[in-house]
Design a protein around this motif. Structure first.
Motif, PDB file in Angstrom:
ATOM      1  N   LYS A   1     -21.979  26.232   6.547  1.00  0.00           N
ATOM      2  CA  LYS A   1     -22.423  24.907   6.504  1.00  0.00           C
ATOM      3  C   LYS A   1     -23.834  24.944   6.391  1.00  0.00           C
ATOM      4  CE  LYS A   1     -22.888  20.895   9.368  1.00  0.00           C
ATOM      5  NZ  LYS A   1     -22.387  19.680   8.379  1.00  0.00           N
TER       6      LYS A   1
ATOM      7  N   LEU B   1     -17.060  21.751   7.684  1.00  0.00           N
ATOM      8  CA  LEU B   1     -17.411  21.807   6.388  1.00  0.00           C
ATOM      9  C   LEU B   1     -16.892  20.632   5.590  1.00  0.00           C
ATOM     10  CD1 LEU B   1     -16.279  25.571   5.484  1.00  0.00           C
ATOM     11  CD2 LEU B   1     -18.661  24.799   6.226  1.00  0.00           C
TER      12      LEU B   1
ATOM     13  N   GLN C   1     -17.949  19.649   1.516  1.00  0.00           N
ATOM     14  CA  GLN C   1     -18.058  21.053   1.024  1.00  0.00           C
ATOM     15  C   GLN C   1     -17.050  21.532   0.346  1.00  0.00           C
ATOM     16  OE1 GLN C   1     -20.783  22.412   4.583  1.00  0.00           O
ATOM     17  NE2 GLN C   1     -21.302  23.750   3.336  1.00  0.00           N
TER      18      GLN C   1
END
Length: 235
Positions: free
Chosen positions: A43, A67, A72
């Protein structure tokens, strides 16, 4: 890293080389046996476009769930959505590509990938959406579908103990996906509770030999409980 000593002293070194659009295979089940510090470092790095292979995606605000907060993860290959509301929302909204895979099939995909087996046949999923578009063969009168194995650019693993050579022992239920994941990464990083010297671990108790491991880091763990159930709630 040089020689047999796999120990690194920072999370930056542990995940050196991780970049956008890579595939990460992650050990653990829910919040049990997950590499908490390595996930937090992913992260922090802010890498995006990731494909993450894990039984599920943690919970909101912890584990792999963090995440999802900054988008992401491009794709999840998992067995179930679990207790993660954000995972569910991104799936239903079409923001996250999700490949739901039967749990035993997912475990075997990782094991086979680590063993260098490109694919295998399984009866699980035949006749369901899981089997759509996949090759079918019949063995002893029963149909089986062809499933491809899985490997990752990085494997992130949580172990109880490891020596400096990377030999690992998992404790109790942390043996879930971690041993298979450890073999399935081009670079395997193990986060452990304790690092010991070579020779201190009984050879017959080692679950993952150091030959599969590239980096070892000592972490600290919160070890959250995914869902707390009291006796009153059970009643």
């Amino acid at each position: 890293m040089s020689g047999f000593d796999k120990v690194v002293t920072s999370y930056e070194a542990a995940l050196d080389g991780l970049s956008d659009d890579m595939t990460i295979v992650a050990g653990g089940f829910g919040l049990c046996g997950i590499p908490e510090g390595l996930i937090a470092q992913i992260k922090t790095l802010g890498v995006s476009g990731l494909t993450v292979v894990s039984n599920n995606c943690g919970v909101d605000g912890f584990g792999l769930g963090v995440l999802l907060e900054d988008r992401q993860v491009k794709k999840m290959i998992s067995s179930y959505v679990g207790e993660n509301a954000l995972f569910e929302k991104q799936l239903l909204d079409g923001e996250l590509e999700v490949e739901l895979t039967p749990q035993g099939t997912l475990a075997e995909k990782l094991r086979a990938g680590g063993a260098g087996i490109p694919a295998f046949f399984t009866a699980t999923g035949y006749g369901t959406p899981v089997g759509e578009g996949k090759e079918v063969k019949t063995f002893n009168g029963r149909p089986y579908i062809l499933e491809e194995s899985i490997t990752g650019d990085f494997a992130i693993v949580k172990a109880w103990k490891a020596d400096r050579y990377g030999n690992c022992i998992y404790r109790h239920t942390a043996q879930n996906f971690n041993p298979m994941v450890a073999t399935a990464g081009k670079i395997t990083v193990v986060e452990v509770e304790e690092i010991v010297e070579p020779g201190e671990l009984p050879p017959e108790q080692i679950h993952t030999p150091g030959i599969y491991v590239d980096r070892v880091i000592k972490g600290t763990f919160e070890k959250r409980i995914e869902r707390k159930v009291t006796a009153k709630q059970e009643a």
